[in-house]
Design an enzyme around this catalytic site. Structure first.
Site, PDB file in Angstrom:
ATOM      1  N   THR A 102     -22.203 -16.805   9.542  1.00  0.00           N
ATOM      2  CA  THR A 102     -21.131 -17.630  10.104  1.00  0.00           C
ATOM      3  C   THR A 102     -21.694 -19.022  10.444  1.00  0.00           C
ATOM      4  OG1 THR A 102     -21.591 -16.860  12.349  1.00  0.00           O
ATOM      5  CG2 THR A 102     -19.944 -15.624  11.097  1.00  0.00           C
ATOM      6  N   LYS A 131     -28.539 -20.892  12.983  1.00  0.00           N
ATOM      7  CA  LYS A 131     -29.577 -21.431  13.867  1.00  0.00           C
ATOM      8  C   LYS A 131     -29.316 -21.155  15.346  1.00  0.00           C
ATOM      9  CE  LYS A 131     -28.668 -24.873  11.209  1.00  0.00           C
ATOM     10  NZ  LYS A 131     -28.379 -26.192  10.633  1.00  0.00           N
ATOM     11  N   GLU A 155     -35.219 -16.419   7.854  1.00  0.00           N
ATOM     12  CA  GLU A 155     -35.816 -17.415   6.945  1.00  0.00           C
ATOM     13  C   GLU A 155     -34.902 -18.616   6.709  1.00  0.00           C
ATOM     14  OE1 GLU A 155     -39.157 -17.385   5.313  1.00  0.00           O
ATOM     15  OE2 GLU A 155     -38.303 -19.363   5.478  1.00  0.00           O
ATOM     16  N   VAL A 158     -34.573 -22.422   8.979  1.00  0.00           N
ATOM     17  CA  VAL A 158     -35.413 -23.633   8.913  1.00  0.00           C
ATOM     18  C   VAL A 158     -35.770 -23.897   7.445  1.00  0.00           C
ATOM     19  CG1 VAL A 158     -37.597 -24.700   9.639  1.00  0.00           C
ATOM     20  CG2 VAL A 158     -36.395 -23.148  11.200  1.00  0.00           C
ATOM     21  N   GLY A 213     -22.072 -32.929   1.587  1.00  0.00           N
ATOM     22  CA  GLY A 213     -22.145 -31.616   2.247  1.00  0.00           C
ATOM     23  C   GLY A 213     -23.465 -31.321   2.942  1.00  0.00           C
ATOM     24  N   GLU A 216     -23.730 -31.383   9.171  1.00  0.00           N
ATOM     25  CA  GLU A 216     -23.007 -30.319   9.868  1.00  0.00           C
ATOM     26  C   GLU A 216     -21.544 -30.743  10.017  1.00  0.00           C
ATOM     27  OE1 GLU A 216     -24.604 -27.325  11.094  1.00  0.00           O
ATOM     28  OE2 GLU A 216     -26.144 -28.167   9.807  1.00  0.00           O
ATOM     29  N   ASP A 227     -29.902 -30.794  15.588  1.00  0.00           N
ATOM     30  CA  ASP A 227     -30.174 -29.818  14.516  1.00  0.00           C
ATOM     31  C   ASP A 227     -31.688 -29.682  14.314  1.00  0.00           C
ATOM     32  OD1 ASP A 227     -29.273 -28.221  12.040  1.00  0.00           O
ATOM     33  OD2 ASP A 227     -30.594 -29.748  11.191  1.00  0.00           O
ATOM     34  N   LYS A 231     -34.405 -26.378  15.147  1.00  0.00           N
ATOM     35  CA  LYS A 231     -35.435 -25.866  14.230  1.00  0.00           C
ATOM     36  C   LYS A 231     -36.827 -25.929  14.860  1.00  0.00           C
ATOM     37  CE  LYS A 231     -32.443 -27.086  10.389  1.00  0.00           C
ATOM     38  NZ  LYS A 231     -31.955 -28.203   9.579  1.00  0.00           N
ATOM     39  N   GLY A 328     -28.188 -26.413   1.284  1.00  0.00           N
ATOM     40  CA  GLY A 328     -27.551 -26.220  -0.025  1.00  0.00           C
ATOM     41  C   GLY A 328     -27.185 -24.768  -0.261  1.00  0.00           C
TER      42      GLY A 328
HETATM   43  N1  HSE Z   1     -27.187 -30.307   8.497  1.00  0.00           N
HETATM   44  C1  HSE Z   1     -28.426 -29.706   8.175  1.00  0.00           C
HETATM   45  C2  HSE Z   1     -29.327 -30.761   7.541  1.00  0.00           C
HETATM   46  C3  HSE Z   1     -28.213 -28.538   7.246  1.00  0.00           C
HETATM   47  O1  HSE Z   1     -28.854 -31.870   7.249  1.00  0.00           O
HETATM   48  O2  HSE Z   1     -30.516 -30.516   7.369  1.00  0.00           O
HETATM   49  C4  HSE Z   1     -29.341 -27.562   7.147  1.00  0.00           C
HETATM   50  O3  HSE Z   1     -29.698 -26.985   8.370  1.00  0.00           O
END
Ligand code: HSE
Length: 348
Positions: A102, A131, A155, A158, A213, A216, A227, A231, A328
């Site tokens: 999700t 995450k 996995e 990150v 894409g 987020e 973000d 990580k 991706g």
């Molecule tokens: N929005 C995140 C990025 C996606 O740009 O790295 C992957 O976590």
């Protein structure tokens, strides 16, 4: 061995994973002795299908591609029996592995954390690219998994499918990770790169990252560093034995970096990167996220576009840097496959 897999969440990552499972079925069987059937898919927006005999993945992907609800997919009996609440689906399915896919809510970790708890409590292994639960509740969930003799694998959280945790588990086995330093957000690296190479302004580059894409749903998490911070917290807690919470660290993002600053840095022989780091310092973990002007000698400096990279400082090997996709459909779908295969190889 043949595994029954249930998907909770079937957006970009879930569909990427399903595509890989369908395309690689023969190869996975021949090379790894691995077979899978997908017995349940539950998605808040796309509906629910529970088919214990196995969902026809190709048909389901076409169905979803045509914008049809999974509530209407498959035999009538399956339709009638399908409950709408993902927690019910998790409890009732006979899946061996639940893939929790999700969307990330970095503040609450929900509803993913509840899904993961339910799956572990009802005896399923869990793999996730989400995450939120990994950054907020890793210890609790890993302990629950251990208690239940199941695995909780992350996995995809990150660097998407670029191996980090499986690499450390196997390839770096026997090493102590002393420090990590990396480019952990693709959107911000893409924006900084476009400002330098295409002369774009910040807003223009962000709009393009959203269109492609990478960003987020709310790009604030990307550009303000939240973000990347999630990580860093995950890496600290899993690889450096930390117990950090995201709220303990204030990240600095890239929204104040202008195109002129990027060009001036370049003229001086430097490049701005949004760097996340964590290291042990006098028994504690020092961690953060901030833009840094890196010299051309740093292996992270040449990483451009939406790519991610991570430098590990290891006691036996010294510095090792990996670079690869950080987001991706197929890349993150591949992360889910890596975790499922790791469970398979452990059980063999
Ligand atoms: N929005 C995140 C990025 C996606 O740009 O790295 C992957 O976590």
């Amino acid at each position: 061995m043949k595994y029954r897999i249930g998907l909770v969440g079937c957006g970009v990552v879930g569909q990427g994973f399903l595509e890989i499972l369908a395309a690689k079925a023969e190869e996975l069987k021949a090379r790894h002795g691995f077979e899978a059937k997908v017995v349940a898919i539950a998605d808040k927006l796309k509906g629910t299908a529970i088919i214990p005999a196995g969902i026809d993945i190709g048909k389901a992907l076409k169905w979803l591609g045509a914008g049809k609800s999974l509530d209407e997919f498959g035999p009538v009996k399956a339709k009638r029996e399908a409950p709408a609440d993902p927690l019910d689906v998790i409890a009732r399915t006979d899946a061996d592995i639940i893939a929790e896919l999700t969307y990330t809510d970095i503040k609450t970790g929900e509803p993913a954390t509840s899904h993961i708890r339910k799956a572990l409590q009802t005896g399923k292994h869990v793999v996730t690219s989400n995450k939120g639960p990994a950054a907020l509740y890793y210890r609790e969930l890993a302990e629950l998994a251990k208690k239940k003799k199941r695995q909780f694998r992350i996995e995809g959280t990150v660097m998407s499918g670029t191996p980090v945790f499986t690499l450390c588990e196997r390839g770096f086995a026997g090493n102590e990770v002393r420090e990590i330093k990396g480019i952990l957000n693709g959107t911000t690296n893409f924006i900084l790169s476009k400002m330098e190479t295409d002369g774009m302004e910040y807003g223009e580059a962000l709009a393009l990252a959203q269109k492609l894409g990478y960003a987020e749903a709310d790009p604030t998490a990307d550009v303000e560093g939240f973000d990347a911070l999630a990580k860093v917290v995950i890496l600290s807690n899993v690889l450096l034995g930390g117990n950090l919470k995201p709220a303990q660290i204030r990240p600095q993002g890239i929204s104040s970096i202008t195109r002129q600053m990027v060009l001036d840095a370049k003229a001086e022989g430097f490049r701005y990167k949004l760097v996340g780091f964590a290291r042990r310092e006098s028994g504690k973990i020092a961690a953060g996220v901030a833009p840094q002007k890196l010299s051309l000698a740093d292996p992270l400096t040449g990483v451009m576009g939406a790519q991610n990279a991570l430098t590990f400082d290891l006691d036996l090997l010294g510095k090792v840097t990996i670079q690869g996709p950080g987001a991706g459909k197929l890349a993150t779908g591949h992360a889910i496959l890596q975790d499922v295969l790791a469970i398979h190889h452990d059980l063999e």
